[in-house]
Design an enzyme around this catalytic site. Structure first.
Site: not given
Length: 313
Positions: A12-13
């Site tokens: 998700k970064d």
């Protein structure tokens, strides 16, 4: 692709960096605003981390299914955590996915909603990064791409890029038993979701970030299959990954075992198993949920799980 190697320990970064970069560039996110995000945990941790790095306050909404480790990480980065009660229907304003929109509507100059389930900057992040990486790192030989969906960003953006390079790339979206995606993919309609344990994949609503036009197949797998694969990867490969990685790798191995010609199957290990020591890797949790972890002796398979998360046959 070992996505748990990202700074926030999850895939998700990629989307949060892209969403924040684009929002700051457009002026939608201004100094002094509070970033707010609905998340099953990983996006929330990425938001909390990057908000701290960029000098914003952050609020993350989630539900009780989110692991203790992910909740504690969100709070450790300094974000406010709001946990919705169990049994809240998807259309309720108290559902964790709806709280950000409610707050943002009341004070649009105060809050910036990540809106990962609808925001097209989500799949575009993977179109710009993960897709090109896979194409380059496989030398254009990738034949299958496997990714489960929650927001749908990974499978949609990556699948779109890969199919633009080679329309014959087979995109497969594994889905937990109990999620609505398989039913919706097959019929265009869905009933209510049922309980499932694996986090970060599956859903009870259809997100706008999910583009099923790039998906060639949806494979349904059980919590037991996902968690057993997690333990197998950990004990045989030394890879400690989350439950969604178990879902993806189980699907990849199934594809490898049914293949009739050489293929290169790429999948993602979405996050670190360190986030699930109280669940996927906890004997009491598994026993309470009737999950039996089988022995890890090598099977008679013509496929292997490599240490970087790719399955090749």
């Amino acid at each position: 692709k070992a996505e748990f190697m990202n700074p926030g320990l999850s895939i998700k970064d990629r989307i949060i960096k892209n969403i924040l970069d684009e929002a700051e560039k457009s002026g939608a996110l201004k100094p002094g605003m509070t970033i707010i995000a609905a998340s099953s945990g990983n996006t929330g941790a990425s938001v909390a981390m990057m908000a701290a790095m960029r000098g914003y306050k952050a609020i993350v909404t989630t539900n009780k299914k989110c692991s203790t480790e992910k909740m504690n990480a969100i709070k450790a980065y300094g974000a406010e955590l709001v946990v919705s009660p169990d049994g809240v229907p998807p259309d309720s304003p108290d559902h964790y996915m709806n709280i950000p929109a409610t707050l943002t509507a009341k004070a649009p100059d105060q809050y910036f909603d990540i809106d990962q389930y609808e925001n097209q900057s989500n799949p575009n992040a993977y179109y710009k990064t993960l897709g090109p990486e896979i194409w380059q790192q496989t030398g254009g030989t990738v034949t299958h791409f496997v990714a489960g969906a929650s927001t749908g960003g990974t499978v949609s953006g990556t699948g779109r890029f890969l199919k633009e390079q080679n329309p014959d790339v087979h995109v497969v979206m594994p889905d937990p038993v109990g999620s609505i995606f398989k039913q919706f993919y097959d019929t265009g309609k869905h009933g209510p979701a049922q309980k499932f344990l694996v986090e970060g994949v599956g859903k009870d609503t259809i997100p706008g970030a999910l583009n099923l036009e790039v998906v060639d197949e949806v494979m349904v797998l059980s919590d037991s299959q996902c968690f057993n694969m997690c333990h197998k990867m950990c004990k045989q490969e030394g890879v400690l990954a989350g439950g969604s990685a178990g879902l993806n790798v189980t699907c990849a191995v199934e594809l490898a075992n049914r293949a009739t010609e050489p293929c290169t199957i790429v999948t993602v290990l979405c996050d670190s198993g360190v986030k699930y020591l109280s669940k996927v890797y906890n004997d009491e949790f598994l026993e309470a949920n009737d999950i039996t972890i089988k022995g890890t002796a090598n099977s008679d398979s013509n496929s292997s799980v490599s240490s970087d998360g790719d399955t090749t046959c």
